[in-house]
Design a protein around this motif. Sequence first.
Motif, PDB file in Angstrom:
ATOM      1  N   UNK A 286       0.851  -1.177  -0.084  1.00  0.00           N
ATOM      2  CA  UNK A 286       0.102   0.014  -0.102  1.00  0.00           C
ATOM      3  C   UNK A 286       0.940   1.469   0.066  1.00  0.00           C
ATOM      4  N   UNK A 287       1.982   1.231  -0.198  1.00  0.00           N
ATOM      5  CA  UNK A 287       2.952   2.305  -0.407  1.00  0.00           C
ATOM      6  C   UNK A 287       2.758   3.047  -1.636  1.00  0.00           C
ATOM      7  N   UNK A 288       2.736   4.427  -1.896  1.00  0.00           N
ATOM      8  CA  UNK A 288       2.268   5.003  -3.065  1.00  0.00           C
ATOM      9  C   UNK A 288       3.470   4.623  -4.075  1.00  0.00           C
ATOM     10  N   UNK A 289       3.142   4.552  -5.122  1.00  0.00           N
ATOM     11  CA  UNK A 289       3.878   4.237  -6.253  1.00  0.00           C
ATOM     12  C   UNK A 289       5.035   5.592  -6.510  1.00  0.00           C
ATOM     13  N   UNK A 290       4.535   6.703  -6.133  1.00  0.00           N
ATOM     14  CA  UNK A 290       5.525   7.867  -6.374  1.00  0.00           C
ATOM     15  C   UNK A 290       6.686   7.669  -5.305  1.00  0.00           C
ATOM     16  N   UNK A 291       6.550   6.677  -4.256  1.00  0.00           N
ATOM     17  CA  UNK A 291       7.880   6.603  -3.438  1.00  0.00           C
ATOM     18  C   UNK A 291       8.541   5.364  -3.746  1.00  0.00           C
ATOM     19  N   UNK A 292       8.517   4.958  -5.241  1.00  0.00           N
ATOM     20  CA  UNK A 292       9.261   3.987  -5.514  1.00  0.00           C
ATOM     21  C   UNK A 292      10.159   4.730  -6.744  1.00  0.00           C
ATOM     22  N   UNK A 293      11.473   4.607  -6.446  1.00  0.00           N
ATOM     23  CA  UNK A 293      12.586   5.520  -6.837  1.00  0.00           C
ATOM     24  C   UNK A 293      13.724   4.702  -7.396  1.00  0.00           C
ATOM     25  N   UNK A 294      14.307   5.188  -8.603  1.00  0.00           N
ATOM     26  CA  UNK A 294      15.755   4.388  -9.102  1.00  0.00           C
ATOM     27  C   UNK A 294      16.743   5.034  -8.361  1.00  0.00           C
ATOM     28  N   UNK A 295      17.810   4.313  -7.823  1.00  0.00           N
ATOM     29  CA  UNK A 295      19.038   4.725  -7.421  1.00  0.00           C
ATOM     30  C   UNK A 295      20.129   3.914  -7.497  1.00  0.00           C
TER      31      UNK A 295
END
Length: 586
Positions: free
Chosen positions: A524-533
């Motif tokens: 349930x974590x917002x997709x906007x908090x998926x980031x490339x690093x």
Amino acid sequence: MGGPVGRSSTPGERTRSRVRRSDRAGGPGRNASSHEREGEGPGGAVGDGAGAPGTGPRARKGSGAGGGQGSAQGRRGGGGARGGSSRRAPKSPKRRVLRWSASVLAVLILGTGGAGCLYYEHLNDNIKKEDLTLGDKEMADHKANAAGQTPINILLIGSDARDSKANQKLGGAKETFGAPPLADVQMLLHISADRSNLSVVSMPRDTMLKMPKCTAPDGEVFPASKGDVQTNESLGRGGPGCTVATWYELTGIRIDHFMMIDFAGVVSMADAVGGVPVCVDANIHSRGADGKGSGLKLEKGTTYVKGEQALQWLRTRYGFEDNTDLGRAKAQHQYMNSMVRELRKGTKLTDPAKLMNLAEAATDALTVDKGLDTVKKLYDLAEEFKKVPTKRITMSTMPNVYGTGVNNGRVYPKAGDAEQLFRMVREDVPLDGKGSKRKKPVEEAKDASAPVAEIAVAVRNATATDGQGPASGRAREVADQLKVAGFARTTVDANDVTGAARTTVLFPSAELEGDAQAVAKALGVPISQVKKSTDVSGISLAVGADWREDGTYPVSKGTEKTPESAGALKGDDEKACMKVNPNYTW
């Protein structure tokens, strides 16, 4: 006070409004004049677009539409099938007309509805179409929730165009006749991905912001503004597609569709719908000594308004609260919520003649993007509106502050609060503070068909803050949630406890982005908090300070709050009443 002023015209006298691009005028001069475009003063009507006046049915040979003349109320007998009354429609079409008319209203004012095909092509021909966006930036795609659903965002635009006799009569301000139109009302409607709630965000017309580059359909190029420009000027930069591009530039919210309507369209729709109750806490007459005001005159308490009186209510700035767009936006929200409640009672949807008038007025009043250019497409969208209960509709206004100096009286997005509201819409967080009506994220992930057993995830405890140490056991507890969801290759990274303000899923390369999104959806974590690093070699989940407590991720439980400065109004609030400015009472 009384009802609407009657409007009558023959079909030959009706003029289809269009956004005029032949006399576009830019520059700061338009800002100054826009304050004088309320006929007598400030401009703006809820839903005013480059649309046709809509003063009578457009009878086409063989279409089954009657040739009636006169106002929307006077058209009741002119919408029947060939040689017969509109009240004698066959049983099956009659039911479909009833449901279809309701669906059109749902699209326009958040109501409820169904489908129908009464003189389908004629109604399709009524609808005017424009490009969705005229900006250079391609809008980002929606991020689906764990059930594969996506939200829908529709921008409602009100044009103050004085490009027809009907609009000129209703809008006044002769000095603006033929000038480029202004987008004096802008409201974003957000239907949640799971269709459990709907949010509305109004942007005051005096909002100052950067304009993106816009290329009009005829090829004319409007370069990006070098400084701040008043948001309502966007419509004159090629049409509603530039208003859409301007919203995306400011908010980052993907716009799926727009709907635009003008003064005459509002009147014809309000007539066709019938009376809607509105409330004022004192007698009001929106007419000052300087002549500024909409002309609205009501007694204290609740009054049913329609036709031109409804237009006056929606345009009134001088007379509500502090005589600004903020008070006007509240009045518009009250009207829209009240209309939804009236329509959902069903009492206005029982007369076939009224319904046919409504169908004619609705399609004739609209200018839409090319993705909504048929009755069928409008119906499909209306079906999505229908799923949202009235009590889960929330109206709000962009949090703002007033400018100073040369921009005194202008509006700017309020730092922090405005972005929080935009982010909640982007991330599909309900503005009413309630959770979505769906299964818990982990349960959704268990039902998903995507193979997650092979996705390796390293979970670390990043809940530490400047004033607190890491919350004990958080990485292990979240790792267990993932394992229950089927992520068998989940491990705990106990070596790194560096704090992070927000829970984040990191991935090192494009081929792992989909897997990282699957992890976020499962929790349930917002997709906007998926980031490339580049700091990670595989998928890494940092459980941040926003998730120090046990249980599901907080956003999925609806714990984020709408800023108080947004002035949220619930759809089922029947006690809402506008505060009258003491200088405009009688």
